[in-house]
Design an enzyme around this catalytic site. Structure first.
Site, PDB file in Angstrom:
ATOM      1  N   SER A 240       0.863  -1.243   0.025  1.00 42.74           N
ATOM      2  CA  SER A 240       0.064  -0.096   0.118  1.00 42.74           C
ATOM      3  C   SER A 240       0.791   1.380  -0.167  1.00 42.74           C
ATOM      4  O   SER A 240       0.681   2.317  -0.647  1.00 42.74           O
ATOM      5  CB  SER A 240      -1.015  -0.149   1.213  1.00 42.74           C
ATOM      6  OG  SER A 240      -0.386  -0.154   2.332  1.00 42.74           O
ATOM      7  N   HIS A 270      -2.172  -9.035   1.722  1.00 46.59           N
ATOM      8  CA  HIS A 270      -1.659  -7.777   2.598  1.00 46.59           C
ATOM      9  C   HIS A 270      -2.940  -7.233   3.393  1.00 46.59           C
ATOM     10  O   HIS A 270      -3.465  -8.237   4.159  1.00 46.59           O
ATOM     11  CB  HIS A 270      -1.782  -6.576   1.286  1.00 46.59           C
ATOM     12  CG  HIS A 270      -1.093  -5.332   2.063  1.00 46.59           C
ATOM     13  ND1 HIS A 270      -0.591  -5.173   3.195  1.00 46.59           N
ATOM     14  CD2 HIS A 270      -0.711  -3.972   1.117  1.00 46.59           C
ATOM     15  CE1 HIS A 270       0.017  -3.864   3.250  1.00 46.59           C
ATOM     16  NE2 HIS A 270      -0.252  -3.166   2.232  1.00 46.59           N
ATOM     17  N   HIS A 317       5.355 -12.818   7.738  1.00 50.87           N
ATOM     18  CA  HIS A 317       5.486 -11.390   7.346  1.00 50.87           C
ATOM     19  C   HIS A 317       6.699 -11.250   6.288  1.00 50.87           C
ATOM     20  O   HIS A 317       7.696 -11.962   6.389  1.00 50.87           O
ATOM     21  CB  HIS A 317       5.594 -10.132   8.401  1.00 50.87           C
ATOM     22  CG  HIS A 317       5.644  -8.993   8.139  1.00 50.87           C
ATOM     23  ND1 HIS A 317       6.667  -8.267   7.524  1.00 50.87           N
ATOM     24  CD2 HIS A 317       4.438  -8.033   8.205  1.00 50.87           C
ATOM     25  CE1 HIS A 317       6.063  -6.866   7.320  1.00 50.87           C
ATOM     26  NE2 HIS A 317       4.896  -7.047   7.657  1.00 50.87           N
ATOM     27  N   ARG A 326       2.196  -4.485  16.460  1.00 49.99           N
ATOM     28  CA  ARG A 326       0.916  -4.010  16.435  1.00 49.99           C
ATOM     29  C   ARG A 326      -0.098  -4.857  16.859  1.00 49.99           C
ATOM     30  O   ARG A 326      -1.152  -4.817  17.288  1.00 49.99           O
ATOM     31  CB  ARG A 326       0.606  -3.715  14.959  1.00 49.99           C
ATOM     32  CG  ARG A 326       1.650  -2.758  14.365  1.00 49.99           C
ATOM     33  CD  ARG A 326       1.375  -2.622  12.696  1.00 49.99           C
ATOM     34  NE  ARG A 326       1.867  -3.848  12.146  1.00 49.99           N
ATOM     35  CZ  ARG A 326       1.687  -3.839  10.704  1.00 49.99           C
ATOM     36  NH1 ARG A 326       1.333  -3.049  10.289  1.00 49.99           N
ATOM     37  NH2 ARG A 326       1.969  -5.116  10.209  1.00 49.99           N
ATOM     38  N   ASP A 372      -2.735  -8.550  11.401  1.00 45.63           N
ATOM     39  CA  ASP A 372      -4.473  -8.862  10.936  1.00 45.63           C
ATOM     40  C   ASP A 372      -4.689 -10.099  11.877  1.00 45.63           C
ATOM     41  O   ASP A 372      -5.950 -10.198  11.781  1.00 45.63           O
ATOM     42  CB  ASP A 372      -4.105  -9.352   9.464  1.00 45.63           C
ATOM     43  CG  ASP A 372      -3.802  -8.152   8.673  1.00 45.63           C
ATOM     44  OD1 ASP A 372      -4.133  -6.845   8.919  1.00 45.63           O
ATOM     45  OD2 ASP A 372      -2.825  -8.005   7.731  1.00 45.63           O
ATOM     46  N   ARG A 398      -4.175   3.558   7.577  1.00 39.83           N
ATOM     47  CA  ARG A 398      -3.070   3.715   6.540  1.00 39.83           C
ATOM     48  C   ARG A 398      -2.919   4.900   5.589  1.00 39.83           C
ATOM     49  O   ARG A 398      -1.643   5.440   5.497  1.00 39.83           O
ATOM     50  CB  ARG A 398      -2.867   2.480   5.715  1.00 39.83           C
ATOM     51  CG  ARG A 398      -1.901   2.264   4.818  1.00 39.83           C
ATOM     52  CD  ARG A 398      -0.710   2.375   5.175  1.00 39.83           C
ATOM     53  NE  ARG A 398      -0.143   1.414   6.222  1.00 39.83           N
ATOM     54  CZ  ARG A 398       0.274   0.314   6.143  1.00 39.83           C
ATOM     55  NH1 ARG A 398       0.729  -0.287   4.939  1.00 39.83           N
ATOM     56  NH2 ARG A 398       0.446  -0.429   7.283  1.00 39.83           N
ATOM     57  N   ARG A 418      11.586   4.954 -11.288  1.00 39.89           N
ATOM     58  CA  ARG A 418      11.667   4.344 -12.430  1.00 39.89           C
ATOM     59  C   ARG A 418      12.653   3.210 -12.528  1.00 39.89           C
ATOM     60  O   ARG A 418      13.779   3.449 -13.101  1.00 39.89           O
ATOM     61  CB  ARG A 418      11.733   5.224 -13.496  1.00 39.89           C
ATOM     62  CG  ARG A 418      11.816   4.797 -15.312  1.00 39.89           C
ATOM     63  CD  ARG A 418      11.253   3.500 -15.462  1.00 39.89           C
ATOM     64  NE  ARG A 418      11.127   3.196 -16.754  1.00 39.89           N
ATOM     65  CZ  ARG A 418      11.713   2.102 -17.312  1.00 39.89           C
ATOM     66  NH1 ARG A 418      12.202   1.056 -16.486  1.00 39.89           N
ATOM     67  NH2 ARG A 418      11.388   1.918 -18.638  1.00 39.89           N
TER      68      ARG A 418
HETATM   69  N1  HAX Z   1       0.967 -19.559   6.075  1.00 40.39           N
HETATM   70  C1  HAX Z   1       1.559 -20.598   5.322  1.00 40.39           C
HETATM   71  N2  HAX Z   1       2.686 -20.359   4.519  1.00 40.39           N
HETATM   72  C2  HAX Z   1       3.329 -19.350   4.753  1.00 40.39           C
HETATM   73  C3  HAX Z   1       2.736 -18.212   5.453  1.00 40.39           C
HETATM   74  C4  HAX Z   1       1.580 -18.546   6.463  1.00 40.39           C
HETATM   75  N3  HAX Z   1       1.186 -17.795   7.157  1.00 40.39           N
HETATM   76  N4  HAX Z   1       3.621 -17.271   5.408  1.00 40.39           N
HETATM   77  C5  HAX Z   1       4.538 -17.623   4.353  1.00 40.39           C
HETATM   78  N5  HAX Z   1       4.473 -18.873   4.003  1.00 40.39           N
HETATM   79  C6  HAX Z   1       4.868 -19.493   3.020  1.00 40.39           C
HETATM   80  C7  HAX Z   1       4.804 -18.722   1.867  1.00 40.39           C
HETATM   81  O1  HAX Z   1       3.587 -18.826   0.933  1.00 40.39           O
HETATM   82  C8  HAX Z   1       6.177 -19.401   1.102  1.00 40.39           C
HETATM   83  O2  HAX Z   1       5.838 -20.307   0.573  1.00 40.39           O
HETATM   84  P1  HAX Z   1       6.242 -20.917  -1.028  1.00 40.39           P
HETATM   85  O3  HAX Z   1       7.766 -21.095  -1.037  1.00 40.39           O
HETATM   86  O4  HAX Z   1       5.488 -22.359  -1.251  1.00 40.39           O
HETATM   87  O5  HAX Z   1       5.822 -19.824  -1.996  1.00 40.39           O
HETATM   88  C9  HAX Z   1       7.107 -19.274   2.020  1.00 40.39           C
HETATM   89  O6  HAX Z   1       6.540 -19.733   3.167  1.00 40.39           O
HETATM   90  C10 HAX Z   1       8.451 -18.294   2.190  1.00 40.39           C
HETATM   91  O7  HAX Z   1       7.582 -17.017   2.294  1.00 40.39           O
HETATM   92  P2  HAX Z   1       8.118 -15.874   3.414  1.00 40.39           P
HETATM   93  O8  HAX Z   1       9.314 -15.558   2.796  1.00 40.39           O
HETATM   94  O9  HAX Z   1       8.288 -16.249   4.713  1.00 40.39           O
HETATM   95  O10 HAX Z   1       6.981 -14.795   3.014  1.00 40.39           O
HETATM   96  P3  HAX Z   1       6.997 -13.856   1.849  1.00 40.39           P
HETATM   97  O11 HAX Z   1       7.565 -12.606   2.273  1.00 40.39           O
HETATM   98  O12 HAX Z   1       6.831 -14.622   0.605  1.00 40.39           O
HETATM   99  O13 HAX Z   1       5.060 -13.709   2.214  1.00 40.39           O
HETATM  100  C11 HAX Z   1       3.195 -12.859   3.535  1.00 40.39           C
HETATM  101  C12 HAX Z   1       4.908 -12.641   3.270  1.00 40.39           C
HETATM  102  C13 HAX Z   1       2.925 -11.924   4.523  1.00 40.39           C
HETATM  103  C14 HAX Z   1       2.394 -12.641   2.291  1.00 40.39           C
HETATM  104  C15 HAX Z   1       2.873 -14.286   4.087  1.00 40.39           C
HETATM  105  O14 HAX Z   1       3.816 -14.581   5.258  1.00 40.39           O
HETATM  106  C16 HAX Z   1       1.584 -14.851   4.046  1.00 40.39           C
HETATM  107  O15 HAX Z   1       1.027 -15.223   3.096  1.00 40.39           O
HETATM  108  N6  HAX Z   1       1.043 -14.665   5.159  1.00 40.39           N
HETATM  109  C17 HAX Z   1      -0.473 -14.917   5.381  1.00 40.39           C
HETATM  110  C18 HAX Z   1      -1.324 -13.780   4.853  1.00 40.39           C
HETATM  111  C19 HAX Z   1      -1.186 -12.457   5.567  1.00 40.39           C
HETATM  112  O16 HAX Z   1      -1.303 -12.729   6.958  1.00 40.39           O
HETATM  113  N7  HAX Z   1      -0.844 -11.219   5.084  1.00 40.39           N
HETATM  114  C20 HAX Z   1      -0.880 -10.118   5.959  1.00 40.39           C
HETATM  115  C21 HAX Z   1       0.670  -9.760   6.309  1.00 40.39           C
HETATM  116  C22 HAX Z   1       0.514  -8.461   6.820  1.00 40.39           C
HETATM  117  C23 HAX Z   1       0.494  -7.187   6.100  1.00 40.39           C
HETATM  118  O17 HAX Z   1       0.868  -6.956   5.061  1.00 40.39           O
HETATM  119  N8  HAX Z   1      -0.932  -6.842   6.479  1.00 40.39           N
HETATM  120  O18 HAX Z   1      -1.562  -5.807   5.837  1.00 40.39           O
END
Ligand code: HAX
Length: 445
Positions: A240, A270, A317, A326, A372, A398, A418
């Site tokens: 965001s 997100h 995260h 938070r 969240d 936000r 860019r």
């Molecule tokens: N459950 C299951 N698997 C998870 C996970 C979770 N909560 N968090 C990470 N992983 C997995 C990823 O999907 C990724 O799998 P692949 O290798 O198969 O693609 C692996 O672990 C490595 O991911 P990472 O490097 O630890 O995390 P990323 O930086 O790629 O992603 C995310 C960060 C927040 C998107 C991820 O942790 C996630 O999907 N969490 C659940 C959704 C969520 O809670 N989002 C809100 C985050 C906070 C925020 O921005 N709020 O707005």
């Protein structure tokens, strides 16, 4: 000129030489080496943005202008008999780096009150959305529609010195922020209360007026203040904040940039994760017939979700490597006010069982809960049970950090963003697995 604006003008004049010097004298200094993994993998960890509004330490969590969240909650002035500080005070802190005094906050409360009335067409834009539309789409369009009000766009068209760009951005920002509680609460009324709008009360502060327009009694004013403050900023690389910065870098105004950031926030990885947590927990509650699961039953549910290829919402995260502060602010609030709430008992159980499971699975770099995991439960407890709406609440909060960043982006004349892209062939050449002249995959030879 308002007190906040004159403080801000001085700060900008002091700050500009620092940015100029870094660019002119140290522009070639190497800060970091970028890897192919970072280029393909969502630019994780590449240091290529600058903001002084907040900083996210992976092991400590967010600081606003150098202050931890507990410090922010302790130091910002509070309304009489309130547990949580004025949201308006946070804007002052984010813009100036200084904790405001009570009179400075009161000035801002007045400013917001004068600027909060929505043009009639904003209600019409919201009314025009077809049924079953997501509130985030409605929220984004209502903000976008107000681009016609932009002072920045008018001043730019008339011809304005670059050094003065920040001034109309400031005016647009305050105008927009003051209106967000009105927009959010009207979307809520439209979708869930047969369009019965509660008219705002000009004598109330940002959080209390929002609670009033939502039709929620005390302590929802404190819940709203806490929610908006903890969601305000998370440095500049998250989807965001980065979206707003990117769109704003083409000199799009505050309305265009904030509408765009809302669209990024609406994704399930997100901001939408807060509604996903509730949806996911509701499924389990249905299965349990209202009973509280045992730790074993909860573990099974978590593993079932993972085995079906889904993520556990509210955990993990991209930057943080410990429990999100938070989350902790909200957990402490919940331990004080929600201990008997059945959904809080579910969330409390998740806090115990999910991190060891994610560690055992070994994929997520951060097994701990993020913001969240907890926010929706508090909303539910105080009667906002329509979880599709939760990301709108996130978006209102936000926006505070977004506009503070946009004003400073213009003040320091940060340029059009860019970055450079490469082709896969080029990356393979750099990796030594493709011969540049033969354009043949060397591994196939
Ligand atoms: N459950 C299951 N698997 C998870 C996970 C979770 N909560 N968090 C990470 N992983 C997995 C990823 O999907 C990724 O799998 P692949 O290798 O198969 O693609 C692996 O672990 C490595 O991911 P990472 O490097 O630890 O995390 P990323 O930086 O790629 O992603 C995310 C960060 C927040 C998107 C991820 O942790 C996630 O999907 N969490 C659940 C959704 C969520 O809670 N989002 C809100 C985050 C906070 C925020 O921005 N709020 O707005």
């Amino acid at each position: 000129m308002s007190n906040l604006k004159s403080i801000l003008r001085e700060k900008i004049e002091d700050w500009r030489p620092r940015t100029k010097r870094l660019l002119e004298e140290y522009g070639n200094t190497v800060v970091d080496k970028v890897t192919i993994g970072q280029i393909i993998g969502g630019m994780r960890g590449i240091k290529c943005l600058v903001t002084d509004i907040s900083y996210l330490d992976p092991n400590e969590g967010i600081r606003y202008r150098g202050y931890t969240l507990p410090e922010v909650f302790e130091l910002l002035p509070k309304p009489k008999n309130a547990e949580m500080p004025y949201v308006e005070g946070l804007l002052h802190l984010m813009l100036t780096g200084e904790i405001p005094n009570a009179s400075q906050v009161n000035d801002l409360v007045d400013e917001f009150s004068k600027r909060r009335i929505l043009p009639r067409y904003v209600y019409e834009v919201i009314d025009a959305w077809p049924c079953c539309s997501h509130p985030m789409a409605m929220f984004s369009s209502a903000i976008l529609a107000m681009a016609r009000e932009s002072f920045f766009a008018k001043k730019y068209k008339a011809g304005i010195s670059k050094n003065e760009y920040w001034d109309p951005m400031y005016e647009d920002s305050l105008n927009l922020l003051a209106k967000l509680p009105e927009i959010g609460s009207y979307i809520y009324a439209k979708l869930y209360r047969d369009g019965k709008r509660i008219v705002g009360n000009p004598d109330l502060d940002f959080g209390a007026n929002f609670a009033h327009m939502m039709g929620k009694p005390k302590p929802y004013d404190d819940v709203a203040r806490m929610h908006f403050i903890i969601h305000a900023d998370h440095e500049s690389g998250n989807v965001s904040a980065h979206t707003a910065h990117l769109v704003g870098s083409s000199l799009s105004d505050v309305y265009l940039s904030t509408s765009a950031m809302i669209n990024g926030l609406a994704g399930p990885l997100h901001g939408l994760a807060n509604q996903e947590v509730l949806r996911w927990l509701q499924d389990l509650m249905d299965k349990m017939g209202g009973d509280i699961p045992t730790e074993d039953e909860m573990r099974q549910y978590v593993w079932d979700t993972l085995h079906s290829g889904q993520v556990i919402p509210g955990f993990g995260h991209a930057v943080l490597r410990k429990t999100d502060p938070r989350y902790m602010v909200q957990r402490e609030f919940s331990l004080k006010h929600l201990t008997d709430d059945p959904i809080f008992k579910y969330v409390d159980l998740l806090y115990k069982v999910v991190p060891p499971i994610l560690k055992e699975q070994g994929k997520a770099k951060n097994p701990w809960p993020n913001v969240d995991a907890q926010s929706g439960v508090i909303q539910w407890h105080y009667g906002v049970t329509e979880y599709d709406f939760y990301t709108v609440l996130f978006g209102i909060g936000r926006a505070i950090g977004i506009v503070a960043n946009l004003i400073w982006d213009r003040a320091l004349l940060y340029p059009l963003e860019r970055p450079k892209s490469l082709t896969t062939d080029m990356l393979e050449e750099m990796a030594g697995i493709r011969d540049k002249n033969l354009t043949v995959d060397m591994q196939d030879e």
